[in-house]
Scaffold this motif. Structure first.
Motif, PDB file in Angstrom:
ATOM      1  N   ARG A  50      35.112  44.008  46.235  1.00 50.98           N
ATOM      2  CA  ARG A  50      35.036  42.977  45.205  1.00 50.98           C
ATOM      3  C   ARG A  50      35.629  43.521  43.921  1.00 50.98           C
ATOM      4  NH1 ARG A  50      29.745  39.703  42.978  1.00 50.98           N
ATOM      5  NH2 ARG A  50      30.914  38.403  41.523  1.00 50.98           N
ATOM      6  N   HIS A  51      36.590  42.793  43.365  1.00 48.20           N
ATOM      7  CA  HIS A  51      37.216  43.133  42.088  1.00 48.20           C
ATOM      8  C   HIS A  51      37.062  41.937  41.153  1.00 48.20           C
ATOM      9  CE1 HIS A  51      39.240  46.819  43.496  1.00 48.20           C
ATOM     10  NE2 HIS A  51      39.281  46.193  44.655  1.00 48.20           N
ATOM     11  N   ALA A  52      37.452  42.108  39.917  1.00 50.13           N
ATOM     12  CA  ALA A  52      37.321  41.035  38.937  1.00 50.13           C
ATOM     13  C   ALA A  52      38.113  39.793  39.321  1.00 50.13           C
ATOM     14  CB  ALA A  52      37.755  41.528  37.560  1.00 50.13           C
ATOM     15  N   VAL A  68      36.075  32.903  45.652  1.00 54.70           N
ATOM     16  CA  VAL A  68      35.114  31.881  46.060  1.00 54.70           C
ATOM     17  C   VAL A  68      34.262  31.485  44.868  1.00 54.70           C
ATOM     18  CG1 VAL A  68      35.009  32.616  48.488  1.00 54.70           C
ATOM     19  CG2 VAL A  68      33.459  33.633  46.828  1.00 54.70           C
ATOM     20  N   ALA A  69      33.646  30.309  44.953  1.00 51.65           N
ATOM     21  CA  ALA A  69      32.822  29.813  43.854  1.00 51.65           C
ATOM     22  C   ALA A  69      31.520  30.597  43.703  1.00 51.65           C
ATOM     23  CB  ALA A  69      32.510  28.329  44.065  1.00 51.65           C
ATOM     24  N   ILE A  80      28.614  43.792  51.199  1.00 50.52           N
ATOM     25  CA  ILE A  80      29.240  44.700  50.243  1.00 50.52           C
ATOM     26  C   ILE A  80      28.573  44.558  48.880  1.00 50.52           C
ATOM     27  CG2 ILE A  80      31.439  44.648  51.479  1.00 50.52           C
ATOM     28  CD1 ILE A  80      32.512  42.814  49.295  1.00 50.52           C
ATOM     29  N   SER A  81      28.980  45.383  47.940  1.00 51.08           N
ATOM     30  CA  SER A  81      28.406  45.373  46.598  1.00 51.08           C
ATOM     31  C   SER A  81      28.538  44.012  45.946  1.00 51.08           C
ATOM     32  CB  SER A  81      29.103  46.419  45.721  1.00 51.08           C
ATOM     33  OG  SER A  81      28.654  46.312  44.388  1.00 51.08           O
ATOM     34  N   GLU A  82      27.482  43.600  45.267  1.00 51.12           N
ATOM     35  CA  GLU A  82      27.487  42.317  44.577  1.00 51.12           C
ATOM     36  C   GLU A  82      28.262  42.366  43.269  1.00 51.12           C
ATOM     37  OE1 GLU A  82      23.621  40.479  44.242  1.00 51.12           O
ATOM     38  OE2 GLU A  82      22.929  41.709  45.907  1.00 51.12           O
ATOM     39  N   GLN A  83      28.568  43.570  42.781  1.00 48.79           N
ATOM     40  CA  GLN A  83      29.253  43.714  41.500  1.00 48.79           C
ATOM     41  C   GLN A  83      30.711  44.104  41.710  1.00 48.79           C
ATOM     42  OE1 GLN A  83      27.827  42.919  38.586  1.00 48.79           O
ATOM     43  NE2 GLN A  83      26.073  42.327  39.826  1.00 48.79           N
ATOM     44  N   PRO A  84      31.614  43.543  40.908  1.00 44.70           N
ATOM     45  CA  PRO A  84      33.021  43.946  40.989  1.00 44.70           C
ATOM     46  C   PRO A  84      33.165  45.438  40.724  1.00 44.70           C
ATOM     47  CG  PRO A  84      32.794  41.984  39.625  1.00 44.70           C
ATOM     48  CD  PRO A  84      31.404  42.500  39.911  1.00 44.70           C
ATOM     49  N   THR A  85      34.117  46.072  41.394  1.00 51.79           N
ATOM     50  CA  THR A  85      34.299  47.509  41.235  1.00 51.79           C
ATOM     51  C   THR A  85      35.177  47.872  40.051  1.00 51.79           C
ATOM     52  OG1 THR A  85      36.181  47.456  42.742  1.00 51.79           O
ATOM     53  CG2 THR A  85      34.026  47.959  43.685  1.00 51.79           C
ATOM     54  N   ASP A  86      35.876  46.906  39.461  1.00 54.49           N
ATOM     55  CA  ASP A  86      36.789  47.241  38.378  1.00 54.49           C
ATOM     56  C   ASP A  86      36.488  46.456  37.099  1.00 54.49           C
ATOM     57  OD1 ASP A  86      37.565  44.758  39.243  1.00 54.49           O
ATOM     58  OD2 ASP A  86      39.657  45.279  39.544  1.00 54.49           O
ATOM     59  N   ARG A  87      35.218  46.228  36.845  1.00 60.99           N
ATOM     60  CA  ARG A  87      34.875  45.521  35.625  1.00 60.99           C
ATOM     61  C   ARG A  87      35.170  46.392  34.421  1.00 60.99           C
ATOM     62  NH1 ARG A  87      28.932  43.425  35.653  1.00 60.99           N
ATOM     63  NH2 ARG A  87      28.712  45.644  35.441  1.00 60.99           N
ATOM     64  N   ALA A  88      35.587  45.738  33.347  1.00 60.02           N
ATOM     65  CA  ALA A  88      35.805  46.482  32.105  1.00 60.02           C
ATOM     66  C   ALA A  88      34.448  46.944  31.573  1.00 60.02           C
ATOM     67  CB  ALA A  88      36.507  45.598  31.091  1.00 60.02           C
ATOM     68  N   PRO A  89      34.362  48.147  31.070  1.00 56.42           N
ATOM     69  CA  PRO A  89      33.075  48.618  30.535  1.00 56.42           C
ATOM     70  C   PRO A  89      32.677  47.790  29.329  1.00 56.42           C
ATOM     71  CG  PRO A  89      34.821  50.257  30.179  1.00 56.42           C
ATOM     72  CD  PRO A  89      35.418  49.129  30.972  1.00 56.42           C
ATOM     73  N   SER A  90      31.389  47.558  29.216  1.00 53.95           N
ATOM     74  CA  SER A  90      30.921  46.788  28.062  1.00 53.95           C
ATOM     75  C   SER A  90      30.969  47.663  26.835  1.00 53.95           C
ATOM     76  CB  SER A  90      29.504  46.279  28.309  1.00 53.95           C
ATOM     77  OG  SER A  90      28.645  47.362  28.550  1.00 53.95           O
ATOM     78  N   SER A  91      31.315  47.058  25.714  1.00 51.33           N
ATOM     79  CA  SER A  91      31.403  47.851  24.477  1.00 51.33           C
ATOM     80  C   SER A  91      30.046  47.855  23.792  1.00 51.33           C
ATOM     81  CB  SER A  91      32.468  47.268  23.559  1.00 51.33           C
ATOM     82  OG  SER A  91      32.171  45.921  23.270  1.00 51.33           O
ATOM     83  N   ALA A  92      29.696  48.993  23.265  1.00 48.81           N
ATOM     84  CA  ALA A  92      28.437  49.115  22.532  1.00 48.81           C
ATOM     85  C   ALA A  92      28.654  48.652  21.108  1.00 48.81           C
ATOM     86  CB  ALA A  92      27.952  50.560  22.550  1.00 48.81           C
ATOM     87  N   ALA A  93      27.703  47.929  20.582  1.00 44.95           N
ATOM     88  CA  ALA A  93      27.821  47.432  19.213  1.00 44.95           C
ATOM     89  C   ALA A  93      27.286  48.416  18.216  1.00 44.95           C
ATOM     90  CB  ALA A  93      27.082  46.111  19.062  1.00 44.95           C
TER      91      ALA A  93
END
Length: 93
Positions: A50-52, A68-69, A80-93
């Motif tokens: 799973r990718h973005a 898919v929807a 397989i993993s429920e999370q995309p493997t190439d998500r952009a890292p979240s930025s810390a505020a």
């Protein structure tokens, strides 16, 4: 067996407006379009990640992208993993 409506594309190319029906049944996944067979794979013979931009399926020396929807349920059905493997890292505020 679980069924999903999706779109089929190729890596590096704009998404094709190619709609497919996807049936996941235990050890295999079958794609059809308008009742016509497109592809089928044994899940243990295909690399699926799973990718973005969707689920990348590599089998028979080809790579396709399926979107898919309900990606979470689709991932669960594929085991397989429920999370995309190439998500952009979240930025810390």
């Amino acid at each position: 067996m679980s069924s999903f409506d999706g779109r089929l594309g190729l890596p590096g190319q704009p998404r094709l407006p190619f709609r497919v029906e996807i049936d996941v049944s235990g050890a295999s996944m079958t794609l059809t379009a308008g009742g016509t067979w497109v592809a089928d794979w044994r899940l243990d013979e295909a690399a699926i990640a799973r990718h973005a931009d969707g689920f990348h399926v590599t089998a028979d020396d080809e790579e396709l992208i399926i979107s898919v929807a309900d990606p979470t349920q689709f991932a669960l059905e594929l085991g397989i993993s429920e999370q995309p493997t190439d998500r952009a890292p979240s930025s810390a505020a």
